[in-house]
Design a protein around this motif. Structure first.
Motif, PDB file in Angstrom:
ATOM      1  N   THR A  11       0.905  -1.504  -0.374  1.00 25.61           N
ATOM      2  CA  THR A  11       0.226   0.204  -0.093  1.00 25.61           C
ATOM      3  C   THR A  11       0.689   1.115   0.202  1.00 25.61           C
ATOM      4  N   GLU A  43      -7.915   3.531  -2.836  1.00 21.41           N
ATOM      5  CA  GLU A  43      -9.423   4.130  -2.490  1.00 21.41           C
ATOM      6  C   GLU A  43      -9.390   5.593  -2.158  1.00 21.41           C
ATOM      7  N   PRO A  44     -10.699   5.697  -1.807  1.00 19.61           N
ATOM      8  CA  PRO A  44     -12.065   5.145  -1.651  1.00 19.61           C
ATOM      9  C   PRO A  44     -12.047   4.232  -3.334  1.00 19.61           C
ATOM     10  N   ARG A  78     -14.488  -0.030   1.092  1.00 22.65           N
ATOM     11  CA  ARG A  78     -13.335  -1.056   1.937  1.00 22.65           C
ATOM     12  C   ARG A  78     -13.516  -2.294   1.717  1.00 22.65           C
ATOM     13  N   HIS A  81     -14.322  -3.720  -1.559  1.00 18.04           N
ATOM     14  CA  HIS A  81     -12.818  -3.368  -2.751  1.00 18.04           C
ATOM     15  C   HIS A  81     -11.291  -4.891  -1.770  1.00 18.04           C
ATOM     16  N   SER A  98      -2.357  -1.114  -4.002  1.00 23.57           N
ATOM     17  CA  SER A  98      -3.309   0.140  -3.515  1.00 23.57           C
ATOM     18  C   SER A  98      -2.865   1.113  -3.152  1.00 23.57           C
ATOM     19  N   PHE A 101      -5.208   2.543   1.820  1.00 26.42           N
ATOM     20  CA  PHE A 101      -5.742   1.007   2.587  1.00 26.42           C
ATOM     21  C   PHE A 101      -6.266   1.884   3.853  1.00 26.42           C
ATOM     22  N   THR A 102      -6.842   0.928   5.085  1.00 26.83           N
ATOM     23  CA  THR A 102      -7.103   1.274   6.028  1.00 26.83           C
ATOM     24  C   THR A 102      -6.585   2.476   6.701  1.00 26.83           C
ATOM     25  N   SER A 105      -7.873   5.966   7.382  1.00 27.87           N
ATOM     26  CA  SER A 105      -8.388   5.723   8.105  1.00 27.87           C
ATOM     27  C   SER A 105      -8.127   6.666   9.747  1.00 27.87           C
ATOM     28  N   GLU A 124     -11.603  -2.316  11.144  1.00 28.73           N
ATOM     29  CA  GLU A 124     -10.067  -3.022  10.643  1.00 28.73           C
ATOM     30  C   GLU A 124     -10.289  -4.507  10.845  1.00 28.73           C
ATOM     31  N   VAL A 128     -12.129  -5.928   7.470  1.00 33.26           N
ATOM     32  CA  VAL A 128     -11.230  -5.788   6.382  1.00 33.26           C
ATOM     33  C   VAL A 128     -10.545  -6.744   6.226  1.00 33.26           C
TER      34      VAL A 128
END
Length: 212
Positions: A11, A43-44, A78, A81, A98, A101-102, A105, A124, A128
């Motif tokens: 990521t 993302e998003p 997410r 995704h 990507s 990603f998380t 957030s 998460e 996720v």
């Protein structure tokens, strides 16, 4: 629930104007040149439905979402995704890169918006359930990044936030990197784009040696 870590999942993170798109392209080219199956995504977004949610999140023409609404919309996108794009690609042996990603957030909805970090962590784990093997954090001072981003055209809803919002985003990212040094590689993104891309590629090549 423990997150499943995929070594072939990379990521890219960073604030506005950090140059993630350029780096993503460079990494994709290196992997593709070896004949490897590579999926690049963002993302998003990353699926048709998730891209529609992205539009809702960034649109400046409707009522602004509350902080909780923003967080849940991001995780809704997410979840789609992960299930529809990322995991199927990883399970067939592809590499996935990507753009965000998380971690985003934790930086945007957590550090910058003041969201509950434990709630984000619970989302998460439950929604996720996966994590990247390596994350490249492109770090750039807020004033430099915003000058780049706002030079691209009209600002979206996030890009239109105040500078102090982005200072908190940057601090949130750097704290994530401090807490997880085994996963993060921090790159000074004030350097010329070619230099940043070259450093990112060097990290990728090192990662490939350890994770063929």
């Amino acid at each position: 629930m423990t997150l499943r870590v995929y070594s072939r999942f990379i990521t890219l993170e960073g604030g506005e104007g950090a140059g993630k798109s350029t780096v993503l392209s460079a990494l994709r080219d290196v992997l593709s040149a070896t004949g490897t199956d590579v999926v690049s995504t963002r993302e998003p977004g990353g699926t048709p439905l998730a891209e529609q949610i992205r539009g809702l999140l960034l649109d400046t023409h409707h009522e602004p979402p509350t902080a909780d609404t923003e967080l849940l919309l991001v995780f809704a996108a997410r979840a789609q995704h992960v299930r529809e794009t990322i995991v199927p690609a990883l399970e067939r042996g592809a590499w996935v890169i990507s753009d965000r990603f998380t971690d985003a957030s934790y930086a945007y909805q957590g550090a910058a918006r003041g969201g509950d970090i434990e709630f984000i962590a619970e989302l998460e784990r439950r929604v996720v359930a996966i994590a990247p093997g390596m994350t490249l954090l492109l770090d750039v001072p807020v004033d430099v990044g915003l000058q780049r981003a706002r030079g691209r055209g009209a600002a979206d809803r996030i890009e239109g936030e105040r500078d102090d919002f982005f200072e908190r985003v940057r601090a949130g990212y750097l704290e994530r990197a401090r807490l997880q040094p085994q996963r993060f590689r921090v790159i000074d993104a004030t350097q010329p784009a070619a230099v940043v891309a070259a450093q990112a590629v060097a990290h990728l090549r090192e990662w490939l040696e350890r994770n063929p």
